[in-house]
Design an enzyme around this catalytic site. Structure first.
Site, PDB file in Angstrom:
ATOM      1  N   ASP A 256       6.001 -25.975  -1.369  1.00 14.04           N
ATOM      2  CA  ASP A 256       7.146 -26.882  -1.375  1.00 14.04           C
ATOM      3  C   ASP A 256       6.849 -27.997  -0.368  1.00 14.04           C
ATOM      4  O   ASP A 256       6.734 -27.741   0.828  1.00 14.04           O
ATOM      5  CB  ASP A 256       8.423 -26.145  -1.005  1.00 14.04           C
TER       6      ASP A 256
ATOM      7  N   ASP B 248       7.522 -31.884  -6.416  1.00 15.37           N
ATOM      8  CA  ASP B 248       7.095 -31.448  -5.078  1.00 15.37           C
ATOM      9  C   ASP B 248       7.055 -29.940  -4.897  1.00 15.37           C
ATOM     10  O   ASP B 248       7.001 -29.449  -3.774  1.00 15.37           O
ATOM     11  CB  ASP B 248       8.029 -32.049  -4.026  1.00 15.37           C
ATOM     12  N   GLU B 249       7.045 -29.188  -5.987  1.00 16.94           N
ATOM     13  CA  GLU B 249       7.174 -27.735  -5.859  1.00 16.94           C
ATOM     14  C   GLU B 249       6.439 -27.046  -7.003  1.00 16.94           C
ATOM     15  O   GLU B 249       6.514 -27.485  -8.150  1.00 16.94           O
ATOM     16  CB  GLU B 249       8.666 -27.378  -5.885  1.00 16.94           C
TER      17      GLU B 249
END
Length: 499
Positions: free
Chosen positions: A11, A105-106
């Site tokens: 993350d 983003d993960e």
């Protein structure tokens, strides 16, 4: 359940805000809020400096401004964020063929499938090196969680924030989860959390003690059984590399309610075109057109129409969305509109009737246009050029001063700070919004890839070249341990450094 912590969850830390701080030296160490800046905008991401004031994602932007009036408020630059995201995902795909992105983003990564980790020590080594590679390639930081299941890996990455690594050893999961709040578990939101609290259940241990039957009575069979399994740390969901898209949609929230029916229709047509562009970019088409309308009183209406076959034709989608709009009363005003397509396929079967109807309509329109051009002289008065719109955070270039970004604009003036990711905090200058020496610019890379830097970072060189040496099976990046195979074709017990 696995016996080794070989599922990794990455993350990125305050991704949008951190990317803006990296791109703009004057904002480093300061409160930055990214999101919609209009009266009805919401916060997409807040930097850790802004979170100190209570600002968080999904908060109304007006509330954020009251809490942190001196923060920098910027509009999102999604194209820029996607470029960085692809750099990060390339690093992840070098570790394993099983990478499951959840957002820009993960992502989850199955390290065991890539052969780069098989026990605690090798998994931790992968996590440490991944964080270093992310910083080297993007200049940003990410938090890593390692565990034997997806649920626990995600919990571990939350504990690791910001810029850390947490590994949950197999066998310790129950002891770790027990004292945590019920809201820690996936699927437990505010409503379910309140329902459990009223039943005297506030921790994960208390969920386990309540038993499956009680949870089913409180929450229903599916939710109750799933929650009980999670409280016992049971989660055997696999990492799925390709997640099939179920729909493609776009929507806009308007700063001021739209009352004009003609304007509503034009907005629906514009949204339909944007939706089709997304469809085509993904190489998809769809059968069912969906219209979403949120009215002035926050009531939300959804209408849908299913075509005879999938399409990616903008005219067909516009026509269908227009027909759906006819059945919606917009008298009191509209605050949000959306157009989506479901029933996706990777081929098209055009609606021939709609196409024929469209072609006939276009022919009539052309004939009318020709008649009008003969009957009435053309207006030779040139239209005044539209005044440029400069958005806060936007990249610009000035003929004399070089690269910079918009700090703000209004009253015919725009304020620019001239700086780059590699410079120190830059100077601020103000210009007329129509200054011919000022033009929009593409974002600059956050990390300059000098030849000597690339030589020092083999992983970065691999990412920048985007070369795949072995299409059959991704190799472990330089510096990662690779587990050798036994003579029988199975996995051996030793560890060696990959070449």
């Amino acid at each position: 359940m696995r016996t080794a912590p070989t599922i990794l969850h990455l993350d990125m830390d305050a991704f949008y805000a951190s990317a803006e701080q990296a791109a703009k030296p004057s904002l480093r160490g300061k409160a930055v809020v990214v999101g919609g800046l209009g009266p009805r905008g919401v916060v997409a991401t807040a930097s850790y400096e802004a979170r100190v004031f209570g600002v968080h994602s999904a908060m109304p932007m007006a509330q954020a401004r009251r809490l942190a009036p001196n923060a920098a408020y910027l509009t999102p630059r999604f194209g820029f964020y996607r470029q960085i995201s692809e750099q990060v995902m390339t690093l992840l795909r070098a570790l394993s063929p099983l990478v499951e992105p959840l957002s820009l983003d993960e992502a989850f990564v199955d390290l065991e499938a890539g052969g780069v980790a098989w026990d605690e020590e090798s998994a931790r080594l992968v996590g440490v090196r991944l964080r270093a590679d992310i910083r080297s390639v993007t200049g940003l930081t990410g938090s890593v969680g390692l565990a034997a299941s997806k649920m626990l890996a995600k919990i571990a990455s939350e504990q690791a924030k910001p810029d850390g690594l947490v590994l949950i050893p197999p066998g310790t999961e129950r002891a770790l989860l027990g004292p945590m709040s019920v809201r820690t578990l996936p699927g437990v939101g505010p409503a379910t959390g309140d329902h459990l609290r009223r039943a005297g259940i506030t921790t994960v241990d208390e969920i386990a003690e309540a038993g499956e039957d009680e949870l089913v009575r409180l929450l229903g069979k599916a939710h109750g059984q799933a929650l009980y399994a999670m409280a016992l740390a049971r989660d055997d969901r696999p990492v799925v590399a390709e997640r099939e898209a179920k729909s493609v949609s776009v929507e806009d929230t308007y700063d001021v309610d739209i009352h004009d029916r003609i304007r509503v229709g034009l907005e629906v047509r514009r949204l339909a075109d944007r939706c089709v562009r997304r469809l085509r970019d993904a190489g998809l088409s769809g059968r069912t057109i969906v219209l979403k309308v949120r009215r002035y009183d926050f009531s939300t209406l959804t209408r849908s129409e299913t075509l005879r076959g999938p399409t990616d034709d903008p005219a067909v989608v516009r026509e269908a969305a227009g027909r759906l709009l006819e059945s919606v009363d917009t008298t009191g005003g509209v605050r949000l509109l959306g157009v989506g397509v479901t029933g996706l396929a990777d081929y098209t079967q055009e609606d021939l009737f709609a196409q024929a109807h469209l072609a006939a309509g276009e022919a009539v329109a052309e004939e009318r246009s020709e008649e009008e051009s003969v009957a009435e002289p053309a207006d030779e008065t040139p239209e005044a050029p539209a005044e440029p719109v400069w958005r806060a955070g936007q990249d610009v270039r000035h003929t004399d001063h070089g690269h910079g970004w918009v700090q703000g604009s209004g009253l015919g003036r725009v304020t620019i700070r001239f700086e780059t990711p590699d410079s120190g905090p830059g100077r601020v200058r103000t210009f007329r919004t129509d200054d011919p020496r000022l033009e929009p610019a593409d974002p600059l890379p956050l990390v300059s890839r000098r030849p000597e830097a690339a030589a020092e970072s083999p992983q970065a060189a691999e990412v920048s070249s985007e070369a795949v040496e072995d299409s059959a099976r991704p190799q472990a990046p330089s510096g990662f341990a690779s587990r050798p195979k036994s003579r029988s074709g199975g996995v051996g017990g030793g560890a060696t450094s990959s070449p």
